[in-house]
Design an enzyme around this catalytic site. Sequence first.
Site, short mmCIF file in Angstrom:
data_model
loop_
_atom_site.label_atom_id
_atom_site.label_comp_id
_atom_site.label_asym_id
_atom_site.label_seq_id
_atom_site.Cartn_x
_atom_site.Cartn_y
_atom_site.Cartn_z
CE LYS A 115 10.59 -5.93 -24.98
NZ LYS A 115 10.28 -6.43 -26.48
CE LYS B 71 30.79 -16.64 -25.20
NZ LYS B 71 30.01 -16.59 -23.93
CE1 TYR C 2 33.05 -19.11 -26.54
CE2 TYR C 2 35.08 -18.11 -26.88
CZ TYR C 2 34.17 -18.35 -26.03
OH TYR C 2 34.39 -18.00 -24.73
#
Length: 310
Positions: free
Chosen positions: A104, A148, A144
Amino acid sequence: MDRVLVTGGAGFIGSFLCERLLDSGSDVICLDNFFTGSRENIRHLMDHPKFELIRHDITNPIYLEVDRIYNLACPASPIHYQYNPIKTVKTNVLGVVNMLGIAKRVNARILQASTSEVYGDPQVHPQVESYWGHVNPIGPRSCYDEGKRVAETLMMDYHRKNGVDIKIARIFNTYGPRMHAEDGRVVSNFVIQALRNEPLTIYGDGSQTRAFCYVSDLVDGIIRMMDCPKFIGPVNLGNPGEITVLELAELIKSLTGSKSILEHHPAVQDDPVQRNPDITLARKKLDWAPSVPVEEGLRKTIEYFERQLA
Ligand code: NAD
Ligand code: UDP
């Protein structure tokens, strides 16, 4: 100027990615905390004039000026991501926020290495990107899988709210040289066990399926995704050649000429029963499909582990 940051660059996939980016003339900053990666994976790149290594953990902020970010930092194998599950979540939340913060601030394009695990134990087969998945939020794989998934959410929200230029690639099982010998993945386990003539450890009855993509094909896919204008994904990247764990064991036995027997062990909790990518979207948008047949990729992997074990 093409300055590229590869987080997790000293890992299995990341080291091949750094190599390919240097070959194409990019300046590469490899950032890694060496949890599962190693200097050995990138030793051959250390003297390259366009290669730079930073030891850093992405859960801590860092200020860098780059044009592109490949965010691969995250342990990938169940043994490693379950070793410190809270850290795995932090890597996928705090770490991804930090990387999106760089993107950003300096207007960089960022690609997130997502995973087929966002589909959990899928009830749609083969898996298409429009499928929302079937994930246990409180099981041993959740750190995980959910990590994710929230990483994908963060990517989309930074894109919608801040206009960040994002890419999401859902990577399916990838194998090849430089896999961590002790990460417990099925390919590395079977190859090492076969080379030592030790029993091949089949978890459960071995009827569960996976589809294995050779690392050079995968790296080609993620670079195409990064280079593709406008398309943000998510896109599946994997090899749609589905085989059972038992078939994989037999194949590795025959390619190594091993005398190993097959030994059944208890099934693993929440182990997906079947997994196979639908790559129609990748074919269409990226003109990408894997080209390395599994026998050829396994031969290269076997040669690598033969050298490692010598
Ligand atoms: P790997 O474990 O070899 O590589 C991960 C790298 O990230 C390692 O070098 C590790 O030291 C580094 N790392 C981990 N946590 C970090 C942190 N907090 N800060 C900085 N560095 C950190 O695994 P891989 O197979 O190369 O996977 C690379 C990426 O691709 C991961 O994000 C993984 O989730 C994703 N992926 C891999 C597969 C696969 O089959 N290999 C499948 C789906 C997704
Ligand atoms: N597996 C196995 N024996 C092993 C390692 C793994 O039978 O020694 C199985 C595992 O239970 C899973 C499949 O192989 O069904 C793939 O496991 P891996 O950890 O490589 O990848 P993932 O489960 O993340 O797809």
